[in-house]
Design an enzyme around this catalytic site. Structure first.
Site, PDB file in Angstrom:
ATOM      1  N   ARG A 159       0.822  -1.226   0.000  1.00 52.07           N
ATOM      2  CA  ARG A 159       0.000   0.000   0.000  1.00 52.07           C
ATOM      3  C   ARG A 159       0.856   1.277   0.000  1.00 52.07           C
ATOM      4  O   ARG A 159       0.522   2.274   0.641  1.00 52.07           O
ATOM      5  CB  ARG A 159      -0.925   0.040   1.224  1.00 52.07           C
ATOM      6  CG  ARG A 159      -2.001  -1.007   1.201  1.00 52.07           C
ATOM      7  CD  ARG A 159      -2.948  -0.795   0.019  1.00 52.07           C
ATOM      8  NE  ARG A 159      -4.136  -1.615   0.156  1.00 52.07           N
ATOM      9  CZ  ARG A 159      -4.204  -2.900  -0.179  1.00 52.07           C
ATOM     10  NH1 ARG A 159      -3.159  -3.535  -0.680  1.00 52.07           N
ATOM     11  NH2 ARG A 159      -5.325  -3.569  -0.024  1.00 52.07           N
ATOM     12  N   SER A 230     -10.409  -0.109   3.393  1.00 57.00           N
ATOM     13  CA  SER A 230      -9.647  -0.266   4.639  1.00 57.00           C
ATOM     14  C   SER A 230      -9.149   1.096   5.103  1.00 57.00           C
ATOM     15  O   SER A 230      -8.482   1.799   4.343  1.00 57.00           O
ATOM     16  CB  SER A 230      -8.430  -1.161   4.403  1.00 57.00           C
ATOM     17  OG  SER A 230      -8.832  -2.420   3.930  1.00 57.00           O
ATOM     18  N   GLU A 325      -4.414   4.019   6.199  1.00 53.70           N
ATOM     19  CA  GLU A 325      -4.121   3.535   4.846  1.00 53.70           C
ATOM     20  C   GLU A 325      -4.389   4.556   3.742  1.00 53.70           C
ATOM     21  O   GLU A 325      -3.560   4.738   2.861  1.00 53.70           O
ATOM     22  CB  GLU A 325      -4.905   2.226   4.613  1.00 53.70           C
ATOM     23  CG  GLU A 325      -4.455   1.442   3.410  1.00 53.70           C
ATOM     24  CD  GLU A 325      -5.213   1.818   2.156  1.00 53.70           C
ATOM     25  OE1 GLU A 325      -4.663   1.672   1.059  1.00 53.70           O
ATOM     26  OE2 GLU A 325      -6.365   2.281   2.271  1.00 53.70           O
TER      27      GLU A 325
HETATM   28  N1  EPU Z   1     -11.633 -10.075  10.190  1.00 54.46           N
HETATM   29  C1  EPU Z   1     -12.201  -9.903  11.438  1.00 54.46           C
HETATM   30  N2  EPU Z   1     -13.193  -8.995  11.573  1.00 54.46           N
HETATM   31  C2  EPU Z   1     -13.656  -8.263  10.536  1.00 54.46           C
HETATM   32  C3  EPU Z   1     -13.100  -8.435   9.259  1.00 54.46           C
HETATM   33  C4  EPU Z   1     -12.081  -9.349   9.110  1.00 54.46           C
HETATM   34  O1  EPU Z   1     -11.806 -10.538  12.395  1.00 54.46           O
HETATM   35  O2  EPU Z   1     -14.558  -7.433  10.766  1.00 54.46           O
HETATM   36  C5  EPU Z   1     -10.525 -11.027  10.069  1.00 54.46           C
HETATM   37  C6  EPU Z   1     -10.970 -12.298   9.393  1.00 54.46           C
HETATM   38  O3  EPU Z   1     -10.503 -13.363  10.158  1.00 54.46           O
HETATM   39  C7  EPU Z   1     -10.267 -12.306   8.064  1.00 54.46           C
HETATM   40  C8  EPU Z   1      -9.094 -11.374   8.294  1.00 54.46           C
HETATM   41  O4  EPU Z   1      -9.521 -10.450   9.295  1.00 54.46           O
HETATM   42  O5  EPU Z   1      -9.853 -13.575   7.736  1.00 54.46           O
HETATM   43  C9  EPU Z   1      -8.674 -10.615   7.060  1.00 54.46           C
HETATM   44  O6  EPU Z   1      -9.825  -9.951   6.520  1.00 54.46           O
HETATM   45  P1  EPU Z   1      -9.961  -9.698   4.949  1.00 54.46           P
HETATM   46  O7  EPU Z   1      -9.802 -10.949   4.215  1.00 54.46           O
HETATM   47  O8  EPU Z   1     -11.196  -8.910   4.718  1.00 54.46           O
HETATM   48  O9  EPU Z   1      -8.691  -8.841   4.595  1.00 54.46           O
HETATM   49  P2  EPU Z   1      -8.032  -7.561   5.267  1.00 54.46           P
HETATM   50  O10 EPU Z   1      -6.640  -7.925   5.662  1.00 54.46           O
HETATM   51  O11 EPU Z   1      -8.879  -6.982   6.347  1.00 54.46           O
HETATM   52  C10 EPU Z   1      -6.938  -6.665   3.084  1.00 54.46           C
HETATM   53  C11 EPU Z   1      -6.896  -5.376   2.330  1.00 54.46           C
HETATM   54  C12 EPU Z   1      -8.178  -5.171   1.540  1.00 54.46           C
HETATM   55  C13 EPU Z   1      -8.344  -6.342   0.561  1.00 54.46           C
HETATM   56  C14 EPU Z   1      -8.365  -7.657   1.380  1.00 54.46           C
HETATM   57  C15 EPU Z   1      -8.380  -8.876   0.497  1.00 54.46           C
HETATM   58  C16 EPU Z   1      -5.448  -3.916   3.627  1.00 54.46           C
HETATM   59  C17 EPU Z   1      -5.350  -2.732   4.532  1.00 54.46           C
HETATM   60  N3  EPU Z   1      -6.671  -4.269   3.254  1.00 54.46           N
HETATM   61  O12 EPU Z   1      -7.990  -6.540   4.058  1.00 54.46           O
HETATM   62  O13 EPU Z   1      -8.049  -3.991   0.776  1.00 54.46           O
HETATM   63  O14 EPU Z   1      -9.514  -6.222  -0.190  1.00 54.46           O
HETATM   64  O15 EPU Z   1      -7.170  -7.743   2.189  1.00 54.46           O
HETATM   65  O16 EPU Z   1      -7.135  -9.068  -0.093  1.00 54.46           O
HETATM   66  O17 EPU Z   1      -4.435  -4.489   3.249  1.00 54.46           O
HETATM   67  C18 EPU Z   1      -8.416  -1.645   0.788  1.00 54.46           C
HETATM   68  O18 EPU Z   1      -7.190  -1.517   0.661  1.00 54.46           O
HETATM   69  O19 EPU Z   1      -9.182  -0.656   0.885  1.00 54.46           O
HETATM   70  C19 EPU Z   1      -8.966  -2.979   0.890  1.00 54.46           C
HETATM   71  C20 EPU Z   1     -10.276  -3.202   1.067  1.00 54.46           C
END
Ligand code: EPU
Length: 336
Positions: A159, A230, A325
């Site tokens: 990012r 995010s 972010e």
């Molecule tokens: N989770 C929770 N609570 C929640 C949401 C998620 O506990 O409310 C846990 C779940 O266990 C899940 C883990 O967090 O397995 C990861 O969640 P998710 O797969 O949604 O991915 P993320 O790490 O939260 C990142 C990116 C997203 C991207 C997704 C998928 C960043 C800051 N965010 O989110 O990007 O879509 O991975 O690859 O790296 C963005 O940049 O705006 C964005 C949405």
């Protein structure tokens, strides 16, 4: 091209924060962009470039000239795609996938423009823009120099890029290496589960469909619910420190990355019980803990207070400083 004075940007950022631009214009060609940049030079105005405003926080009014890049155009040269900065990112994904070119399907439904994509090195479901990136063209606003940046010059990281740290460049075109041969990335478990459930073979189309489905389920649509995706980055810790955190929080979601472990900020915020936590009209989404929503009419001060509470709780409980972010404007503004 018309340059306007004292323009509200409330409908030009997906968080719907009310801030004004001292000067504002929209450009549809590189020539018009150069003309606008020259106007700014002549009047000693700072330039801020804007795409669809889907990954920015307007922390205050913007002095100087805001240029919204709406330059259109996509050309294809065998497996190389050149897309103008003002093109909508998801439309580019749809058209490349639709014409049998693989590579962007995991990045389906990410809001924003092509020109903004390299700034934060957009990424999702196992793929980052830098994985497909060849080069970009940009204009240096203080000198009007036009330059092509090779990948190594862009300083891409998680990012992050040169263009997130240095706002003097406005990106006019991005070139990407795609492939006619399927080399799909299916490392994200949700993608495999979706394909299995719907009995779909692996293809650009089916992965784009799976990703779109997962995103729509997890993330509020910024065109209907004001948000910037995010709001915090997932913190990356050295292995030793991550291990210590994992001892205290055995269920903590974490992934291996170069240099250590990436921890799930969403999981941490969720565990702090902050889903649904609100200050004024801003609230932590109860769909996804990394997303902050403006329920309408939220002010900067309310947002800053919510951010302060989330950061403080995570810091106090786990000792980790969460980083914001999206890009914060005006450039250099520190959220108090
Ligand atoms: N989770 C929770 N609570 C929640 C949401 C998620 O506990 O409310 C846990 C779940 O266990 C899940 C883990 O967090 O397995 C990861 O969640 P998710 O797969 O949604 O991915 P993320 O790490 O939260 C990142 C990116 C997203 C991207 C997704 C998928 C960043 C800051 N965010 O989110 O990007 O879509 O991975 O690859 O790296 C963005 O940049 O705006 C964005 C949405």
């Amino acid at each position: 091209m018309k340059i306007h004075q004292n323009v509200s940007l409330a409908d030009k950022n997906t968080l719907c924060l009310d801030a004004r631009a001292e000067w504002y214009c929209e450009v549809f060609t590189v020539d018009a962009l150069l003309e606008a940049a020259e106007f700014a030079l002549n009047h000693k105005l700072k330039v801020t470039s804007l795409g669809e405003g889907s990954n920015i926080v307007l922390a205050a009014n913007l002095a100087g000239l805001v240029i919204k890049n709406r330059i259109p155009g996509v050309t294809c040269d065998a497996e190389v795609v050149h897309a103008a900065g003002g093109e909508n990112w998801h439309r580019l994904v749809r058209s490349t996938v639709g014409s049998g070119l693989f590579g962007l399907e995991n990045l389906a439904l990410i809001p924003g423009t092509v020109g903004a994509a390299p700034v934060q090195n957009i990424g999702a479901y196992g793929v980052e823009l830098s994985d497909r990136f060849i080069s970009l063209k940009a204009i240096h606003l203080p000198t009007l120099e036009q330059k092509t940046f090779a990948k190594a010059e862009c300083e891409f990281a998680y990012r992050d890029s040169l263009f997130k740290k240095n706002d003097e460049w406005l990106i006019t075109e991005v070139s990407l290496a795609l492939s006619k041969i399927s080399e799909c990335v299916t490392t994200y478990p949700g993608i495999v589960a979706y394909l299995k459930e719907h009995r779909l073979d692996i293809s650009g189309e089916s992965i784009a469909e799976a990703v779109s489905h997962i995103r729509a389920e997890k993330l509020p649509d910024p065109s209907r619910v004001p948000n910037v995706g995010s709001f915090f980055k997932n913190p990356v810790l050295e292995a030793e420190r991550a291990e210590a955190v994992a001892k205290a929080f055995p269920d903590l979601v974490q992934f291996d990355v170069t240099g250590g472990k990436k921890l799930s900020a969403a999981w941490l915020i969720d565990q702090m019980g902050l889903k649904g936590y609100r200050v004024g009209r801003f609230v932590v989404s109860d769909k996804h803990a990394l997303v902050i929503i403006n329920e309408g009419g939220g002010t900067q001060l309310e947002l800053f207070e919510l951010v302060r509470v989330v950061k403080q709780k995570v810091k106090h409980t786990v000792g980790i400083d969460l980083e914001i972010e999206p890009r914060i404007y005006p450039d250099g503004f520190e959220i108090p």
